[in-house]
Scaffold this motif. Structure first.
Motif, PDB file in Angstrom:
ATOM      1  N   GLU A 194       0.850  -1.190   0.000  1.00 37.02           N
ATOM      2  CA  GLU A 194       0.000   0.000   0.000  1.00 37.02           C
ATOM      3  C   GLU A 194       0.887   1.242   0.000  1.00 37.02           C
ATOM      4  O   GLU A 194       1.823   1.334   0.799  1.00 37.02           O
ATOM      5  N   ILE A 195       0.577   2.188  -0.878  1.00 33.98           N
ATOM      6  CA  ILE A 195       1.418   3.394  -1.011  1.00 33.98           C
ATOM      7  C   ILE A 195       0.551   4.651  -0.995  1.00 33.98           C
ATOM      8  O   ILE A 195      -0.306   4.818  -1.860  1.00 33.98           O
ATOM      9  N   PRO A 196       0.757   5.544  -0.007  1.00 37.62           N
ATOM     10  CA  PRO A 196       0.058   6.839  -0.053  1.00 37.62           C
ATOM     11  C   PRO A 196       0.682   7.726  -1.127  1.00 37.62           C
ATOM     12  O   PRO A 196       1.904   7.819  -1.233  1.00 37.62           O
ATOM     13  N   ILE A 197      -0.175   8.370  -1.926  1.00 37.11           N
ATOM     14  CA  ILE A 197       0.292   9.336  -2.931  1.00 37.11           C
ATOM     15  C   ILE A 197      -0.450  10.639  -2.676  1.00 37.11           C
ATOM     16  O   ILE A 197      -1.666  10.716  -2.854  1.00 37.11           O
ATOM     17  N   LEU A 198       0.297  11.643  -2.218  1.00 39.21           N
ATOM     18  CA  LEU A 198      -0.308  12.926  -1.856  1.00 39.21           C
ATOM     19  C   LEU A 198       0.034  13.978  -2.897  1.00 39.21           C
ATOM     20  O   LEU A 198       1.207  14.190  -3.218  1.00 39.21           O
ATOM     21  N   PHE A 199      -1.005  14.618  -3.433  1.00 37.40           N
ATOM     22  CA  PHE A 199      -0.803  15.728  -4.361  1.00 37.40           C
ATOM     23  C   PHE A 199      -0.821  17.022  -3.560  1.00 37.40           C
ATOM     24  O   PHE A 199      -1.665  17.213  -2.687  1.00 37.40           O
ATOM     25  N   GLY A 200       0.134  17.917  -3.872  1.00 42.95           N
ATOM     26  CA  GLY A 200       0.182  19.196  -3.178  1.00 42.95           C
ATOM     27  C   GLY A 200       0.596  20.298  -4.129  1.00 42.95           C
ATOM     28  O   GLY A 200       0.718  20.093  -5.342  1.00 42.95           O
ATOM     29  N   GLU A 201       0.806  21.485  -3.544  1.00 51.13           N
ATOM     30  CA  GLU A 201       1.273  22.629  -4.334  1.00 51.13           C
ATOM     31  C   GLU A 201       2.503  23.216  -3.669  1.00 51.13           C
ATOM     32  O   GLU A 201       2.589  23.264  -2.439  1.00 51.13           O
ATOM     33  N   TRP A 202       3.428  23.675  -4.490  1.00 50.29           N
ATOM     34  CA  TRP A 202       4.634  24.331  -3.989  1.00 50.29           C
ATOM     35  C   TRP A 202       4.597  25.802  -4.401  1.00 50.29           C
ATOM     36  O   TRP A 202       4.327  26.139  -5.559  1.00 50.29           O
ATOM     37  N   PHE A 203       4.862  26.685  -3.441  1.00 42.69           N
ATOM     38  CA  PHE A 203       4.984  28.121  -3.704  1.00 42.69           C
ATOM     39  C   PHE A 203       6.435  28.529  -3.441  1.00 42.69           C
ATOM     40  O   PHE A 203       6.993  28.169  -2.397  1.00 42.69           O
ATOM     41  N   ASN A 204       7.009  29.314  -4.349  1.00 41.92           N
ATOM     42  CA  ASN A 204       8.364  29.832  -4.118  1.00 41.92           C
ATOM     43  C   ASN A 204       8.381  30.931  -3.055  1.00 41.92           C
ATOM     44  O   ASN A 204       9.432  31.281  -2.536  1.00 41.92           O
ATOM     45  N   VAL A 205       7.197  31.485  -2.766  1.00 42.11           N
ATOM     46  CA  VAL A 205       7.094  32.503  -1.712  1.00 42.11           C
ATOM     47  C   VAL A 205       6.129  31.981  -0.652  1.00 42.11           C
ATOM     48  O   VAL A 205       5.432  30.982  -0.865  1.00 42.11           O
ATOM     49  N   ASP A 206       6.077  32.655   0.481  1.00 46.72           N
ATOM     50  CA  ASP A 206       5.215  32.232   1.584  1.00 46.72           C
ATOM     51  C   ASP A 206       3.743  32.385   1.193  1.00 46.72           C
ATOM     52  O   ASP A 206       3.296  33.499   0.900  1.00 46.72           O
ATOM     53  N   PRO A 207       2.961  31.287   1.180  1.00 43.05           N
ATOM     54  CA  PRO A 207       1.538  31.393   0.815  1.00 43.05           C
ATOM     55  C   PRO A 207       0.749  32.322   1.745  1.00 43.05           C
ATOM     56  O   PRO A 207      -0.269  32.881   1.327  1.00 43.05           O
ATOM     57  N   GLU A 208       1.216  32.502   2.975  1.00 43.46           N
ATOM     58  CA  GLU A 208       0.537  33.428   3.890  1.00 43.46           C
ATOM     59  C   GLU A 208       0.615  34.859   3.345  1.00 43.46           C
ATOM     60  O   GLU A 208      -0.336  35.634   3.462  1.00 43.46           O
ATOM     61  N   ALA A 209       1.762  35.194   2.726  1.00 39.24           N
ATOM     62  CA  ALA A 209       1.914  36.521   2.112  1.00 39.24           C
ATOM     63  C   ALA A 209       1.041  36.626   0.860  1.00 39.24           C
ATOM     64  O   ALA A 209       0.488  37.694   0.560  1.00 39.24           O
ATOM     65  N   VAL A 210       0.886  35.502   0.145  1.00 40.63           N
ATOM     66  CA  VAL A 210       0.088  35.494  -1.092  1.00 40.63           C
ATOM     67  C   VAL A 210      -1.373  35.823  -0.786  1.00 40.63           C
ATOM     68  O   VAL A 210      -1.977  36.700  -1.418  1.00 40.63           O
ATOM     69  N   ILE A 211      -1.960  35.146   0.215  1.00 39.79           N
ATOM     70  CA  ILE A 211      -3.375  35.384   0.500  1.00 39.79           C
ATOM     71  C   ILE A 211      -3.559  36.737   1.195  1.00 39.79           C
ATOM     72  O   ILE A 211      -4.554  37.437   0.952  1.00 39.79           O
ATOM     73  N   ALA A 212      -2.604  37.141   2.016  1.00 39.92           N
ATOM     74  CA  ALA A 212      -2.708  38.461   2.669  1.00 39.92           C
ATOM     75  C   ALA A 212      -2.757  39.568   1.618  1.00 39.92           C
ATOM     76  O   ALA A 212      -3.576  40.493   1.703  1.00 39.92           O
ATOM     77  N   GLN A 213      -1.896  39.462   0.604  1.00 35.46           N
ATOM     78  CA  GLN A 213      -1.866  40.475  -0.462  1.00 35.46           C
ATOM     79  C   GLN A 213      -3.182  40.466  -1.252  1.00 35.46           C
ATOM     80  O   GLN A 213      -3.746  41.522  -1.560  1.00 35.46           O
ATOM     81  N   ALA A 214      -3.693  39.257  -1.555  1.00 34.95           N
ATOM     82  CA  ALA A 214      -4.930  39.148  -2.336  1.00 34.95           C
ATOM     83  C   ALA A 214      -6.107  39.768  -1.582  1.00 34.95           C
ATOM     84  O   ALA A 214      -6.919  40.485  -2.170  1.00 34.95           O
TER      85      ALA A 214
END
Length: 576
Positions: free
Chosen positions: A166-186
């Motif tokens: 059995e093998i878990p396969i997790l899909f995710g996203e990578w941000f080169n900058v802090d995602p907290e800054a991304v949503i704060a700016q938006a």
């Protein structure tokens, strides 16, 4: 006196006999207690030639596996060593009368502050399969997530072929900058947030991204074996297509509920969803390399990360490493193929047998009709914004209510009868202003900011129709309901017709899920029994839409029996 003594001896003997019987029959015995410690800490990770300090659990990205059996009690002590506030949500766990352990910030708990700890305590009841845990505050889920693997009870087997591995396969996203800054700016500018820089498979982007050929997930398999892949979409904002070149996958479970098995070459998996599939490898080792690929399904209008993450399926015992084997890439549907998505989602059916029944409510006490979609807020005076116009900000809503998170936890205020000033119980049961939901949008796209909940008496049978709107573009919305599984009894495109559509509902073997996509320009209908007291969050699992307000809360009242009541809060519950 003597007869009383003998009675107590007889009683003790009966108890001991009963205990022996129980321990000899582990299936009847209660599960064990499992202890975990999750240290929230910073750890440097490098992807795409960019090094970032990620918020992680125990320094791992993705985070550690949480493994338990059906019936086990799980205690996870979460210790916060970072400056961010944190909460963890055990996504899909039913949390029967353990609402305090559910985890969404300001709904069931105040966040765990720097230097503080909180122990999540719950028992896994009637569930087995794959789920996920993740941070449930702002956008910290981008790096704080991991698999929940629930094994069947000791002597129970899978209702499908026993896998070799059995093998878990997790899909995710990578941000080169802090995602907290991304949503704060938006949120400040009112515009759409910057998109991620890569998708990942088990934290690795794969060879199609800048300087990432070494950061590629490899699944090493033997020929002639069956593997159980536990697929989890932990991406922040993207529904994903997934396929393995020249291999067919058999879907056997969704959101920790077994389904009638079906074969497919391509899967769709939305954020928050889990899907278990069987991969049968080729009978002999082929002289070839097979890529697995995930890339977004996107039906909206805005920008999105239009890239592809690749992993490699590698057969062991390949004869010669010196030869260059041909490599095969899977073909995935077009980015906005809503037809494929509707067809794929309609294939899911509950097992609906004696051992795994589909207890879908046949009659309904309460019916709700909710529109879900985007809208606008006005720009603050004397400023310009980057929303749909320069005088508006992007917003999102359910029945035109853009849910504002309170500054204290709703569950606490409800439990202690202090909800006055925290939330009101008048969430609209139907759209306040009916319109042609999937036709020409209305001129006024403004939504109302409020903290409203819907109250349900214990054991109410509920039917909810979620209708997508074309305001600022029709778009798919993966909706997640906390504390419950629900049965998807119907789905369709266009506007829901209350006179014609219910006749086509599946009340025999509808799929049971905790997260389901509302089709772009369409609707889904689901049913559930409100048998779990407390305050339960329901929201879009695209984090940008949650941040914009596409979220609400249900309050389910106590039942008459002791095990139908919300217990008092634990002593270490964080304070705001």
């Amino acid at each position: 006196m003597e007869s009383g003594h003998r009675r107590s001896v007889d009683y003790m003997a009966t108890l001991f006999f009963g205990f022996c019987i129980l321990t000899m029959m582990p299936n009847l015995a209660a599960g064990i207690t499992r202890h975990y410690t999750f240290n929230i800490m910073h750890q440097n990770y490098t992807r795409l030639c960019t090094t970032r300090s990620l918020v992680t659990v125990n320094g791992k990205f993705p985070g550690p596996r949480l493994v338990a059996r059906e019936g086990d009690q799980v205690l996870i002590k979460v210790v916060n060593h970072v400056s961010n506030n944190i909460t963890i949500h055990w996504h899909g766990i039913r949390q029967l009368t353990s609402n305090w352990a559910d985890g969404p910030a300001y709904i069931t708990q105040c966040p765990i502050q720097t230097g503080q700890a909180y122990t999540y305590n719950f028992t896994i009841t009637g569930q087995r399969g794959t789920l996920l845990w993740h941070a449930h505050i702002s956008w910290l889920r981008s790096s704080v997530y991991g698999p929940i693997i629930i094994l069947p009870r000791k002597n129970d087997s899978y209702p499908f072929e026993k896998p070799h591995k059995e093998i878990p396969i997790l899909f995710g996203e990578w941000f080169n900058v802090d995602p907290e800054a991304v949503i704060a700016q938006a949120l400040q500018t009112g515009g759409g947030p910057n998109v991620s820089d890569a998708y990942t498979i088990n934290g690795l982007p794969g060879p199609l991204y800048n300087c990432s050929s070494k950061d590629t997930f490899k699944l090493k398999v033997k020929p002639g074996k069956t593997y159980l892949l536990r697929l989890i979409n932990a991406a922040l904002n993207d529904e994903l297509f997934f396929s393995i070149a020249n291999h067919t996958l058999k879907v056997v479970e969704a959101d920790a509920v077994y389904v009638k098995p079906f074969d497919t070459d391509v899967l769709l998996i939305t954020p928050g969803q889990t899907t278990n599939v069987l991969l049968k490898t080729k009978p002999t080792s082929p002289n070839a390399t097979f890529f697995m690929a995930a890339r977004p399904y996107f039906s909206g209008r805005g920008t999105f990360d239009n890239s592809t993450t690749l992993g490699i399926l590698e057969y062991k015992h390949q004869p010669s490493k010196s030869k260059q084997f041909p490599s095969f890439k899977p073909s995935l549907p077009p980015i906005n193929d809503t037809g494929f998505v509707a067809n794929f989602s309609s294939k899911f059916r509950s097992l609906a047998n004696a051992k795994f029944p589909a207890n879908v409510p046949q009659t309904v006490d309460r019916k709700f009709f909710f529109t879900v979609g985007l809208g606008t807020h006005p720009c603050p005076k004397n400023t310009t914004c980057q929303g749909p116009t320069n005088t508006t900000k992007f917003a999102a809503s359910i029945n035109n209510i853009s849910f504002a998170l309170p500054s204290v936890a709703m569950l606490q205020s409800y439990y202690f009868g202090q909800s006055n000033g925290v939330f009101t119980s008048d969430f609209p049961q139907n759209p306040p202003n009916p319109f042609n939901y999937t036709g020409t949008p209305p001129n006024n796209t403004m939504v109302t900011n409020a903290t409203k909940a819907l109250v349900l008496p214990f054991n109410t049978s509920v039917e909810v129709v979620l209708q997508d709107t074309s305001i600022l573009g029709a778009e798919s919305h993966p909706l997640h309901l906390h504390g419950y599984n629900f049965f998807i009894v119907g789905q369709g495109f266009g506007n829901y017709d209350p006179n014609k559509d219910p006749a086509k509902f599946n009340l025999v073997d509808p799929v049971e899920r905790n997260t389901a996509g509302v089709p772009a320009g369409g609707w889904i209908a689901f049913r559930f029994m409100a048998d779990n007291p407390g305050v339960w969050f329901m929201h879009c699992h695209l984090d940008v839409h949650t941040s914009w307000g596409l979220r609400m809360a249900w309050v389910v009242l106590d039942g008459p029996l002791p095990n139908q009541k919300l217990p008092p809060p634990p002593s270490d519950l964080p304070s705001c």
